[in-house]
Scaffold this motif. Structure first.
Motif, short mmCIF file in Angstrom:
data_model
loop_
_atom_site.label_atom_id
_atom_site.label_comp_id
_atom_site.label_asym_id
_atom_site.label_seq_id
_atom_site.Cartn_x
_atom_site.Cartn_y
_atom_site.Cartn_z
N LEU A 156 14.16 6.15 1.99
CA LEU A 156 13.68 5.37 3.13
C LEU A 156 14.82 4.96 4.04
O LEU A 156 14.67 4.93 5.27
N ASP A 182 9.09 -4.76 2.43
CA ASP A 182 7.64 -4.74 2.29
C ASP A 182 7.21 -3.73 1.22
O ASP A 182 6.33 -3.98 0.39
N VAL A 183 7.86 -2.55 1.22
CA VAL A 183 7.55 -1.52 0.24
C VAL A 183 7.97 -1.96 -1.17
O VAL A 183 7.21 -1.81 -2.14
N ARG A 210 3.92 2.95 8.93
CA ARG A 210 2.89 1.97 8.57
C ARG A 210 1.49 2.49 8.86
O ARG A 210 0.52 2.07 8.22
N ARG A 216 0.16 6.53 3.62
CA ARG A 216 -0.66 5.36 3.26
C ARG A 216 -1.28 5.52 1.87
O ARG A 216 -1.58 4.54 1.19
N LEU A 219 2.39 5.16 -0.70
CA LEU A 219 3.46 4.17 -0.56
C LEU A 219 2.86 2.77 -0.46
O LEU A 219 2.18 2.46 0.51
N MET A 221 2.55 -0.98 0.47
CA MET A 221 3.13 -1.96 1.38
C MET A 221 2.43 -3.29 1.14
O MET A 221 1.23 -3.41 1.33
#
Length: 563
Positions: A156, A182-183, A210, A216, A219, A221
């Motif tokens: 990342l 956040d991840v 995002r 989505r 991953l 979040m």
């Protein structure tokens, strides 16, 4: 936590190595590579991208394919990547690209790839110097899979832009550091471990992660997660209760589900088997299904003892993670059983690592074709059930792999899952179904998302799947139209979504019956499916009263069905 993470992100970037490392040591019930320990061990950021076994090493290493030694790939300046859509051409299909045999099992220098085909993976900074020969090598794919918190963090840092859009309009942003935090926070709450192949990571729009429909799915979040519905469960389908022997689910009269492994090439956040699949997480200690011969023999013995059984699904985990010899063993055993007429291998591999189908140096595809041919000669049917959820997952690589399977006479069907923010609109679902059909992959099922924990932000109301089916019906040939189904919580099996007995949009509760599923006090049982709490009619009214926009605006009424 945050200061330590900021120190880690500020560290100079390192090159990814293709050399394997040992599995992390276990400390209690948590792997040494877990998120809290990652933040506490910032000075020695963990395993390389070549590691091909689970973080907690609870699964049998016999499943892993030893990666080749590869040259390291240096991380370059960031270039946010937008995954290209698969272009439809009016020209005749080119022969599928392959990676040829070689004595040392390494790919050839120049695979047969038409020039006009985009080497889309080069738009990901960490793979901008990766050749087509390497990218189409399955061993390279295994060696460079992003697995675990440490490798994900490094990846990342390399691919996420300095500012990440918070809304689709791009009017608000967050920093790269805020996105990564956040991840990491999401990983502490998630039920599934991290593992993503280079192929699936190369299909992501890293300029706006995002809102990307591909990433989505894989991953976590934390800022997107919603509180769990009180009825959610890790084993929402009660598979363990319906297992006469470990790793074999017998729910339907003539069909059973065999789970030879609990490992996958890529882990989905919404996995219905989050109670068993993948490495332990901070929130779940997995009931893993190791691929031992003793356990398999117990499953085979049970199948042979049940004359009514005719159809076996071989899943997991993922059949892609079986060695060719293991695949052959299972296939030949099932073919030899007089009562078995059909069997399917369930694997997401075609969607997340299609290069294995094209790689002639890997034996998995040869084993699958051999089993398919043997089954046909025995008058039986074998199929591959795969799992595409979004059209962006389809590229010329997966199209070539599908063509190779088609030419080899292997039946391929797709089972998609309806996911909020991924494929819950008509345009996306219609495009997915048509692209699958164009690649001779039969769209078999679209599932209502199961009621498993920590994925409430991905579930949709039942009304969404009903509307999608109604709009899609008649837009494509009937034999290419998927069945839109609900796998009933509590072990009721699959039912057509539209076959509900009742559906109350205000409470979000729908009810079903499953007459063919009996045993374990299931006769005349009423099964209930629950819409996400925030998407019920009651929630929408409450938001309007509070001056907020309602979450959803479908037609509102209580439905009764004659099914």
């Amino acid at each position: 936590m945050l200061p330590m993470m900021m120190m880690m992100i500020a560290r100079s970037r390192r090159s990814f190595s293709g050399l394997p490392t040992a599995a992390p040591k276990r400390v209690g019930s948590r792997a040494a590579g877990s998120v809290p320990r990652l933040q506490a061990q910032a000075s020695g950021v963990g395993p390389t991208l070549a590691e091909a076994v689970d973080e907690n090493n609870t699964n049998n290493n016999a499943e892993s394919i030893p990666p080749l030694k590869l040259e390291s790939v240096t991380i370059r300046a960031q270039k946010p990547f937008c995954a290209p859509a698969l272009e439809q051409s009016s020209q005749p299909r080119q022969p599928y690209a392959t990676v040829g045999d070689s004595a040392d099992m390494s790919p050839p220098a120049t695979p047969s790839i038409p020039r006009e085909r985009d080497e889309f993976w080069r738009k990901v900074p960490v793979w901008e110097n990766v050749s087509a020969a390497d990218f189409l090598s399955y061993r390279w794919s295994v060696a460079n899979t992003v697995q675990g918190a440490a490798k994900l963090l490094k990846f990342l840092q390399a691919v996420v832009p300095e500012h990440v859009p918070l809304d689709k309009a791009g009017t608000r942003t967050q920093t790269r550091e805020e996105f990564i935090k956040d991840v990491l926070d999401g990983m502490t709450a998630a039920t599934m471990a991290i593992r993503m192949t280079p192929y699936i990571l190369s299909r992501v729009n890293w300029a706006d992660p995002r809102h990307d429909p591909v990433i989505r799915q894989f991953l976590p979040m934390k800022s997107l997660m919603l509180p769990d519905h009180p009825k959610l469960a890790l084993d929402s389908l009660h598979e363990t209760a319906d297992s006469p022997v470990k790793g074999l689910v017998h729910r339907y009269p003539d069909k059973a589900l065999f789970l030879p492994t609990s490992v996958c090439p890529t882990y989905c956040m919404f996995c219905t088997r989050s109670y068993a699949v993948g490495a332990d997480t901070d929130s779940v200690t997995k009931a893993s299904l190791k691929p031992t011969r003793k356990r398999w023999e117990e499953a085979f013995a049970y199948i042979e003892s049940q004359p009514q059984l005719q159809d076996i699904v071989v899943s997991g985990g993922d059949a892609y993670y079986l060695q060719p010899e293991q695949l052959t063993l299972i296939g030949e055993r099932l073919i030899a059983m007089p009562n078995i007429r059909r069997f399917r291998f369930a694997s997401k591999g075609l969607a997340v690592a299609p290069s294995r189908v094209l790689d002639e140096s890997d034996g998995w595809m040869k084993a699958l074709i051999s089993i398919s041919d043997k089954a046909k000669r025995a008058g039986k049917a074998m199929a591959w059930h795969t799992h595409f959820n979004h059209p962006n997952e389809i590229s010329w690589v997966s199209a070539d792999a599908s063509q190779k399977l088609f030419e080899a006479g292997v039946m391929v069907r797709n089972q998609a899952v309806l996911l909020r923010g991924v494929n819950d609109d008509y345009e996306t679902m219609a495009e997915l179904v048509r692209k699958l059909a164009d690649n001779n992959i039969f769209p078999y099922y679209v599932y209502q998302c199961d009621m498993v924990e920590k994925i409430e932000h991905l579930r949709t109301p039942l009304q969404t799947i009903l509307d999608l089916e109604a709009k899609m019906r008649g837009s494509i040939a009937g034999f290419m139209m998927p069945s839109f189904v609900v796998d009933l919580p509590g072990g009721g099996g699959k039912r057509l979504a539209c076959s509900f007995r009742s559906y109350d949009r205000t409470s979000g509760i729908s009810t079903y019956m499953a007459p063919a599923v009996v045993g374990r006090d299931k006769e005349n049982k009423i099964y209930e499916y629950y819409d996400p709490i925030g998407l019920t009619r009651a929630a929408s009214i409450g938001q309007q009263d509070a001056g907020q926009d309602p979450v959803s605006k479908p037609p509102v009424q209580a439905f009764e069905s004659s099914f």
